[in-house]
Enzyme design. Sequence first.
Site, short mmCIF file in Angstrom:
data_model
loop_
_atom_site.label_atom_id
_atom_site.label_comp_id
_atom_site.label_asym_id
_atom_site.label_seq_id
_atom_site.Cartn_x
_atom_site.Cartn_y
_atom_site.Cartn_z
N ASP A 9 -25.72 6.38 5.02
CA ASP A 9 -25.98 7.27 3.89
C ASP A 9 -25.51 8.66 4.26
OD1 ASP A 9 -26.98 8.06 1.32
OD2 ASP A 9 -28.65 9.02 2.34
N SER A 10 -25.31 9.48 3.24
CA SER A 10 -24.96 10.87 3.48
C SER A 10 -26.09 11.59 4.23
CB SER A 10 -24.69 11.58 2.15
OG SER A 10 -25.82 11.43 1.31
N GLY A 42 -23.09 14.59 -3.05
CA GLY A 42 -23.13 14.43 -4.51
C GLY A 42 -22.10 15.23 -5.31
N CYS A 72 -25.55 4.42 -0.23
CA CYS A 72 -25.40 5.74 -0.86
C CYS A 72 -24.57 5.52 -2.11
CB CYS A 72 -24.69 6.68 0.11
SG CYS A 72 -24.23 8.28 -0.60
N GLU A 157 -34.73 17.23 -0.81
CA GLU A 157 -34.36 17.53 0.59
C GLU A 157 -35.13 18.73 1.11
OE1 GLU A 157 -30.73 16.79 2.31
OE2 GLU A 157 -31.20 14.77 1.64
N CYS A 191 -29.53 6.75 -7.39
CA CYS A 191 -29.37 7.66 -6.26
C CYS A 191 -30.51 7.33 -5.31
CB CYS A 191 -29.46 9.11 -6.71
SG CYS A 191 -29.56 10.26 -5.32
N HIS A 193 -32.20 8.95 -3.28
CA HIS A 193 -33.33 9.89 -3.13
C HIS A 193 -34.40 9.69 -4.20
CE1 HIS A 193 -30.82 12.08 -0.36
NE2 HIS A 193 -31.69 13.06 -0.24
#
Length: 275
Positions: A9-10, A42, A72, A157, A191, A193
């Site tokens: 993932d990023s 993103g 991701c 984040e 997404c 997150h």
Amino acid sequence: MAHPIGIFDSGFGGLTVFRAIAQQLPAYDFIYLGDNARAPYGNRSFETVHEYTLQCVRWFFEQGCPLVILACNTASAKALRSIQQNDLPHIDPAKRVLGVIRPTAELIGNFSTTRSVGILGTQGTVLSQSYPIEIRHFFPDIKVSQQACPMWVPLIENGEQHSAAADYFIEKYIQELLAQDAAIDTVLLACTHYPLIEEQIKAHLPRHVQVLGQGAIVAHSLQDYLQRHKEMDERLTKNGEVLFYTTDDTASFDKQASVFYGQPIQSQFADVTPL
Ligand code: DGL
């Protein structure tokens, strides 16, 4: 040498998918890599997301991974096809890289009665049109509406997902999605997150609308893939060993990552840039 499954993932988000995969396939060895030093992906260009993702994929191959999952959406939308079609044949045609968009697109039509679904994702995922294109292959009768939610990843984040600012932006993007099509009865969190704000998202949606995360879908799809591809399954080592790597500071990764993974994590540093 171990031959783990690589999970990429990023940054942290892929841990919500990896959590479901590790539960589903506990015997396998895994390496998780978050490219935190260069996250978020993103809003980045196709070229940049491809370059960064390919560097990470090469790093996984150097660690002995024959199979890498891009956990991701942005990397799956902007880099996967090019890596599969242009890069892998030169690097090693026996290795595999899979993403999270196709397994979700294969199933989403089974959840909707009204045949109207909503996709919530990053700017990059939405602009790539990957979801409408993939969903059309499997469910041509489904109407897909998309909404980019560029403020959600930065808020999460920064640990601000329960703030008044987060609530404002959650309501705003949900209203913008519903304004596109009032018949939406299924919303996909496209997404990695977004599962962290799933309850707040649900609170702003009408009760009859179902919210789908990708963890369980991707985990089942990977299990099914391994059952159908015995030649790959036999190459993977199965000692239940899980290693975490980040391209940024390990102490801050460990602190934040445990929120996404639901368990304490001890990571190691990975230098993925070419020599
Ligand atoms: N993991 C990314 C995704 O699923 C979100 C974070 C980012 O923008 O890098 O789209």
